[in-house]
Design an enzyme around this catalytic site. Sequence first.
Site, PDB file in Angstrom:
ATOM      1  N   ASP A  72       0.893  -1.148   0.000  1.00  0.00           N
ATOM      2  CA  ASP A  72       0.000   0.000   0.000  1.00  0.00           C
ATOM      3  C   ASP A  72       0.934   1.200   0.000  1.00  0.00           C
ATOM      4  O   ASP A  72       1.881   1.266   0.790  1.00  0.00           O
ATOM      5  CB  ASP A  72      -0.923   0.009   1.213  1.00  0.00           C
ATOM      6  CG  ASP A  72      -2.111   0.952   1.004  1.00  0.00           C
ATOM      7  OD1 ASP A  72      -2.838   0.761   0.005  1.00  0.00           O
ATOM      8  OD2 ASP A  72      -2.298   1.891   1.800  1.00  0.00           O
ATOM      9  N   ASP A 156       4.224   9.785 -10.713  1.00  0.00           N
ATOM     10  CA  ASP A 156       5.646   9.933 -11.069  1.00  0.00           C
ATOM     11  C   ASP A 156       5.975  11.206 -11.862  1.00  0.00           C
ATOM     12  O   ASP A 156       7.018  11.823 -11.603  1.00  0.00           O
ATOM     13  CB  ASP A 156       6.140   8.706 -11.859  1.00  0.00           C
ATOM     14  CG  ASP A 156       6.375   7.512 -10.957  1.00  0.00           C
ATOM     15  OD1 ASP A 156       6.466   7.685  -9.732  1.00  0.00           O
ATOM     16  OD2 ASP A 156       6.475   6.385 -11.493  1.00  0.00           O
TER      17      ASP A 156
HETATM   18  P1  ITT Z   1      -3.443  -2.095  -5.450  1.00  0.00           P
HETATM   19  O1  ITT Z   1      -4.105  -1.686  -4.154  1.00  0.00           O
HETATM   20  O2  ITT Z   1      -4.247  -3.117  -6.197  1.00  0.00           O
HETATM   21  O3  ITT Z   1      -2.026  -2.504  -5.270  1.00  0.00           O
HETATM   22  P2  ITT Z   1      -3.714   0.723  -6.071  1.00  0.00           P
HETATM   23  O4  ITT Z   1      -3.357   1.531  -7.273  1.00  0.00           O
HETATM   24  O5  ITT Z   1      -5.110   0.870  -5.535  1.00  0.00           O
HETATM   25  O6  ITT Z   1      -3.408  -0.814  -6.436  1.00  0.00           O
HETATM   26  P3  ITT Z   1      -2.702   1.849  -3.638  1.00  0.00           P
HETATM   27  O7  ITT Z   1      -3.994   1.706  -2.950  1.00  0.00           O
HETATM   28  O8  ITT Z   1      -1.456   1.472  -2.887  1.00  0.00           O
HETATM   29  O9  ITT Z   1      -2.644   0.974  -4.968  1.00  0.00           O
HETATM   30  O10 ITT Z   1      -2.623   3.335  -4.147  1.00  0.00           O
HETATM   31  C1  ITT Z   1      -1.428   3.898  -4.505  1.00  0.00           C
HETATM   32  C2  ITT Z   1      -1.691   5.244  -5.155  1.00  0.00           C
HETATM   33  O11 ITT Z   1      -0.464   5.959  -5.124  1.00  0.00           O
HETATM   34  C3  ITT Z   1      -2.076   5.111  -6.606  1.00  0.00           C
HETATM   35  O12 ITT Z   1      -2.833   6.237  -7.007  1.00  0.00           O
HETATM   36  C4  ITT Z   1      -0.742   5.099  -7.307  1.00  0.00           C
HETATM   37  O13 ITT Z   1      -0.800   5.576  -8.625  1.00  0.00           O
HETATM   38  C5  ITT Z   1       0.100   6.031  -6.400  1.00  0.00           C
HETATM   39  N1  ITT Z   1       1.464   5.507  -6.361  1.00  0.00           N
HETATM   40  C6  ITT Z   1       1.954   4.529  -5.546  1.00  0.00           C
HETATM   41  N2  ITT Z   1       3.222   4.244  -5.858  1.00  0.00           N
HETATM   42  C7  ITT Z   1       3.548   5.063  -6.867  1.00  0.00           C
HETATM   43  C8  ITT Z   1       4.695   5.223  -7.643  1.00  0.00           C
HETATM   44  O14 ITT Z   1       5.763   4.455  -7.475  1.00  0.00           O
HETATM   45  N3  ITT Z   1       4.690   6.168  -8.575  1.00  0.00           N
HETATM   46  C9  ITT Z   1       3.604   6.916  -8.793  1.00  0.00           C
HETATM   47  N4  ITT Z   1       2.463   6.816  -8.143  1.00  0.00           N
HETATM   48  C10 ITT Z   1       2.418   5.878  -7.185  1.00  0.00           C
END
Ligand code: ITT
Length: 204
Positions: A72, A156
Amino acid sequence: MKLLIATGNSGKLREFQELLGGLLEGGKHELVSLKDVGIDAPEEPHETFHENAAEKARHAAQKSGLWALADDSGICVDALNGGPGVRSARFADTDEARRQKLLQHLSSFPMSRRGAHFFCAAALSSPDGQKLFRTEGRVDGRIATAARGDGGFGYDPLFIPAEIGTKTLAELPQEEKNRLSHRGRALARMSPLLMKLLHEGKLD
Ligand code: ITT
């Protein structure tokens, strides 16, 4: 041995596969995705990254009967009191809308007040959900005044890592993002456990 990468986010899945690639070399291991095993990503009902990561990993492990790795993650902006933070995915409906909304919120802030960090809580669950291993990673930087670059995913194009100084994460080669990113750091801390799991098939 199969390890389930429990994410519904294709950008994250690609990074997990790249980051774990080195660990898998030379062994009879396989990374499988939620799509491969026909499981939906669970809800994220909690107020902390760690609780949500644990929920995602346990849910996927128990449904599939496999060891499962989840994260997360999100972007925490100083001027927004750490927001959108754990709600980064729910901030708006699409990546583009999320980036626009963040730029809008910060439109009156000079570069000196655009500090932020990405945070990643990683969780690895045993198939029965009884064993749970957790790590975390973060990368500090600033929010750019406009989106730049085609690499990576999500926020990003808006994030300038402090140790890079000018380019956004989306302007860096993917290996460079993986080296310094919140996810890269969380998985580097998980890698001794993953090595043991992949080579011995279990963790104590
Ligand atoms: P899962 O829960 O299925 O893994 P999700 O996209 O819902 O997918 P999260 O709840 O962890 O995942 O939300 C992460 C948010 O933060 C999401 O909007 C991503 O695009 C952003 N995010 C996380 N890591 C990132 C990264 O390395 N670069 C850019 N944005 C990121």
